[in-house]
Design a protein around this motif. Sequence first.
Motif, PDB file in Angstrom:
ATOM      1  N   GLU A   1     -53.015 -29.415  -9.111  1.00 31.83           N
ATOM      2  CA  GLU A   1     -51.760 -29.256 -10.137  1.00 31.83           C
ATOM      3  C   GLU A   1     -52.439 -29.465 -11.667  1.00 31.83           C
ATOM      4  OE1 GLU A   1     -48.179 -30.810  -9.384  1.00 31.83           O
ATOM      5  OE2 GLU A   1     -48.254 -30.534  -7.061  1.00 31.83           O
ATOM      6  N   LYS A   2     -53.183 -30.551 -11.905  1.00 30.69           N
ATOM      7  CA  LYS A   2     -53.866 -30.846 -13.066  1.00 30.69           C
ATOM      8  C   LYS A   2     -54.749 -29.782 -13.743  1.00 30.69           C
ATOM      9  CE  LYS A   2     -55.532 -34.841 -15.669  1.00 30.69           C
ATOM     10  NZ  LYS A   2     -56.111 -36.260 -15.703  1.00 30.69           N
ATOM     11  N   SER A   3     -55.608 -29.377 -12.755  1.00 27.70           N
ATOM     12  CA  SER A   3     -56.516 -28.093 -13.247  1.00 27.70           C
ATOM     13  C   SER A   3     -56.025 -26.920 -13.578  1.00 27.70           C
ATOM     14  CB  SER A   3     -57.750 -28.158 -12.194  1.00 27.70           C
ATOM     15  OG  SER A   3     -57.307 -27.907 -11.077  1.00 27.70           O
ATOM     16  N   ILE A   4     -54.953 -26.565 -12.811  1.00 27.14           N
ATOM     17  CA  ILE A   4     -54.194 -25.301 -12.610  1.00 27.14           C
ATOM     18  C   ILE A   4     -53.506 -25.468 -14.213  1.00 27.14           C
ATOM     19  CG2 ILE A   4     -52.073 -24.180 -12.163  1.00 27.14           C
ATOM     20  CD1 ILE A   4     -53.068 -24.550  -9.067  1.00 27.14           C
ATOM     21  N   GLY A   5     -52.611 -26.545 -14.449  1.00 28.39           N
ATOM     22  CA  GLY A   5     -51.869 -26.769 -15.855  1.00 28.39           C
ATOM     23  C   GLY A   5     -53.080 -26.536 -16.948  1.00 28.39           C
ATOM     24  N   SER A   6     -54.196 -27.204 -16.895  1.00 27.78           N
ATOM     25  CA  SER A   6     -55.189 -26.944 -17.829  1.00 27.78           C
ATOM     26  C   SER A   6     -55.681 -25.665 -17.967  1.00 27.78           C
ATOM     27  CB  SER A   6     -56.423 -27.868 -17.421  1.00 27.78           C
ATOM     28  OG  SER A   6     -57.434 -27.700 -18.282  1.00 27.78           O
ATOM     29  N   TRP A   7     -55.906 -24.936 -16.960  1.00 27.41           N
ATOM     30  CA  TRP A   7     -56.496 -23.683 -16.918  1.00 27.41           C
ATOM     31  C   TRP A   7     -55.255 -22.504 -17.623  1.00 27.41           C
ATOM     32  CZ3 TRP A   7     -54.676 -19.050 -14.790  1.00 27.41           C
ATOM     33  CH2 TRP A   7     -55.377 -17.891 -14.714  1.00 27.41           C
ATOM     34  N   VAL A   8     -53.923 -22.716 -17.170  1.00 34.65           N
ATOM     35  CA  VAL A   8     -52.824 -22.278 -17.980  1.00 34.65           C
ATOM     36  C   VAL A   8     -52.800 -22.362 -19.209  1.00 34.65           C
ATOM     37  CG1 VAL A   8     -50.539 -21.879 -17.993  1.00 34.65           C
ATOM     38  CG2 VAL A   8     -51.590 -21.787 -15.697  1.00 34.65           C
ATOM     39  N   LYS A   9     -52.991 -23.560 -19.799  1.00 36.02           N
ATOM     40  CA  LYS A   9     -53.006 -23.952 -21.278  1.00 36.02           C
ATOM     41  C   LYS A   9     -54.280 -23.372 -22.292  1.00 36.02           C
ATOM     42  CE  LYS A   9     -52.516 -27.720 -24.370  1.00 36.02           C
ATOM     43  NZ  LYS A   9     -52.277 -29.235 -24.582  1.00 36.02           N
ATOM     44  N   SER A  10     -55.276 -23.331 -21.279  1.00 31.49           N
ATOM     45  CA  SER A  10     -56.444 -22.748 -21.992  1.00 31.49           C
ATOM     46  C   SER A  10     -56.120 -21.256 -22.062  1.00 31.49           C
ATOM     47  CB  SER A  10     -57.547 -22.791 -20.992  1.00 31.49           C
ATOM     48  OG  SER A  10     -57.994 -24.256 -21.018  1.00 31.49           O
ATOM     49  N   LEU A  11     -55.625 -20.480 -21.123  1.00 35.29           N
ATOM     50  CA  LEU A  11     -55.450 -19.020 -21.128  1.00 35.29           C
ATOM     51  C   LEU A  11     -54.637 -18.836 -22.414  1.00 35.29           C
ATOM     52  CD1 LEU A  11     -55.692 -16.282 -19.816  1.00 35.29           C
ATOM     53  CD2 LEU A  11     -53.708 -16.821 -18.341  1.00 35.29           C
ATOM     54  N   GLU A  12     -53.452 -19.584 -22.336  1.00 37.58           N
ATOM     55  CA  GLU A  12     -52.427 -19.546 -23.567  1.00 37.58           C
ATOM     56  C   GLU A  12     -53.219 -19.574 -24.987  1.00 37.58           C
ATOM     57  OE1 GLU A  12     -49.505 -22.420 -22.721  1.00 37.58           O
ATOM     58  OE2 GLU A  12     -48.268 -21.172 -21.232  1.00 37.58           O
TER      59      GLU A  12
END
Length: 153
Positions: free
Chosen positions: A14-25
């Motif tokens: 969950e933490k790495s997916i959230g980080s990935w989504v934030k990077s994509l944004e």
Amino acid sequence: MPENGGPIMPFFNEKSIGSWVKSLEQFIDKSFEHYQTMVDHLSFPLDVQETKNEFIAHANLENYDQSQIQIEVLDRALKIIAYASESNRFTDDKTNISQFKQANKRVERLVPLPFAVKQEDVRATFGNGLLKIRVKKSRPSANYIDIKPEAEE
């Protein structure tokens, strides 16, 4: 079904997916900023006003001369085109080698209008970097067709 959350969970949590989504944004936001900057260089500011009798377009073309500007009258629109050409010659004093650079720039904007435009209804002036185009509103003309009784056979 495995209890670990699925086949991709060994790679993501969950933490790495959230980080990935934030990077994509952030990537999308930054890309949009670069796109807007690029569009600004390919265009120019334009403001259109409507009065009772005409449409008035103001285009800021302060980096252009009148001879570098064209207005094309289309069926239901105006196309404003501005061309610029810049050339420079540099000579290195030590090597006595000359370099010539030339750049051409073309920017354009389309001004859609809610009626058909005739060339004689368009007037333009240019001064102090401001192009002002006036388009006289055309009155809709009605074309009526006579209705005749159908001939009996």
